[in-house]
Enzyme design. Structure first.
Site, PDB file in Angstrom:
ATOM      1  CG  HIS A 143      -1.909   1.099   1.248  1.00  0.00           C
ATOM      2  ND1 HIS A 143      -2.344   1.680   2.407  1.00  0.00           N
ATOM      3  CD2 HIS A 143      -2.533   1.751   0.241  1.00  0.00           C
ATOM      4  CE1 HIS A 143      -3.204   2.650   2.113  1.00  0.00           C
ATOM      5  NE2 HIS A 143      -3.332   2.713   0.810  1.00  0.00           N
ATOM      6  CD  GLU A 155      -0.432   1.114   5.831  1.00  0.00           C
ATOM      7  OE1 GLU A 155      -0.666   1.435   6.991  1.00  0.00           O
ATOM      8  OE2 GLU A 155      -1.330   1.027   4.968  1.00  0.00           O
ATOM      9  CG  ASN A 193      -6.490   4.431   4.751  1.00  0.00           C
ATOM     10  OD1 ASN A 193      -6.230   5.633   4.827  1.00  0.00           O
ATOM     11  ND2 ASN A 193      -6.424   3.762   3.621  1.00  0.00           N
TER      12      ASN A 193
END
Ligand code: 3HC
Length: 295
Positions: A143, A155, A193
């Protein structure tokens, strides 16, 4: 295993950025798109970004010659078969489970068996995506953050099925891109997130409750916390459609009110005000240097 050739699925904002950083790090990259016009748009973005870096080679380390060399390592294609010999596939297509699974299932039969598949999804379960393939142990999340050429973090996400050596290969690969990788597991939202989305949604709720104006909430968080952007600027930057989609996936996973979309976010998305990319969101971006609150 050694990664030499990278395939990037999707050449939108994230895909083109990923293709660019991989080519900058010396990897041969083939980007796959559904239509030529999307490839053209993605490569135009890459050219713009490389030109920006090449303006300040002492800071970026990218001279105009190096920019040309990087560009030479990038190819675009509309044919999945052109990815057959890639060592790593990084998917960055639309955030839609069925579309992603269809894409992975098609590529699973084309790309060599020992290649690693990775997804740049921000919220969809890596475990669910991996089931579309016959290579669950060679499947991870990778990510990146927007804007990919500037943001340092990646990530790296493991599922319960990811083979340890595959995870380490991808972790090392992220480091070779000049990024700082962190290890996380397949829980919706991963690290960033999981913490960022409730904060952004709370900013909308604070505005709805009359705590402050859009501009004042942004200013307060920038100057009071030292954030590079206030929450509403960041929402417009990430895309309200994207954020709205993420809230659905996170709420579905955790069933907690803090992940639920505030009514105003839904209204903006219904109106087609997705943020910077559509010219209007919480701000009107007609003059990007001086955005004015939209309402
Ligand atoms: N390529 C190359 N260079 C670029 C560039 C690009 N795409 N974009 C900007 N630059 C350069 C500019 O030319 C400028 O160069 P200079 O300093 O030599 O003049 C430099 O980068 C800084 O740009 P700006 O002056 O325009 O703006 P900032 O100093 O504010 O930096 C920023 C821009 C890095 C985007 C900063 O505002 C920031 O960090 N914002 C927060 C971004 C963020 O939080 N992203 C994560 C979003 S969440 C996410 O992606 C996850 C997803 O799943 C939702």
């Amino acid at each position: 295993m050694t990664i030499k050739k990278v395939g990037v699925l999707g050449c939108g904002l994230m895909g083109s950025g990923i293709a660019q950083v991989c080519a900058t790090a010396g990897f041969d990259v083939t980007a796959l798109e559904a239509e030529q016009k999307f490839l053209d748009k993605g490569f135009a973005g890459i050219d713009k970004s490389l030109a920006k870096f090449a303006e300040k080679p002492e800071k970026s380390g990218i001279t105009p010659e190096k920019a040309k060399e990087i560009r030479g390592r990038l190819k675009g294609t509309l044919k999945k078969e052109d990815l057959a010999d890639c060592d790593l596939i990084i998917e960055a297509i639309i955030e839609n489970v069925e579309d992603k699974k269809k894409m992975y299932a098609a590529l699973d039969g084309i790309v060599k068996k020992d290649a690693i598949f990775a997804s740049n999804t921000s919220s969809i379960s890596i475990t669910e995506l991996m089931t579309a393939t016959q290579r669950p142990e060679r499947f991870v999340g990778l990510h990146f953050f927007n804007p990919v050429p500037l943001m340092k973090l990646v990530e790296v996400v493991r599922t319960i099925a990811t083979a340890p050596e595959v995870f380490e290969t991808v972790f090392e690969f992220a480091g070779k891109l000049g990024k700082v990788p962190v290890r996380t597991s397949d829980k919706t939202g991963f690290i960033v997130n999981r913490l960022l989305v409730p904060y952004l949604l709370d900013a909308i709720r604070a505005y709805e409750e009359g705590v402050g104006s859009i501009a004042d909430i942004d200013q307060a968080m920038k100057l009071g916390c030292g954030y590079p952007m206030g929450p509403f600027t960041l929402l417009d930057f990430v895309g309200l459609d994207t954020t709205y989609y993420i809230t659905h996936v996170m709420f579905e996973e955790f069933k907690e009110a803090r992940f639920a979309s505030p009514p105003l976010l839904k209204r903006l998305v219904m109106a087609g005000w997705y943020g910077k990319k559509t010219g209007k969101g919480f701000y009107d971006w007609k003059d990007p240097a001086n955005p004015a609150a939209s309402f």
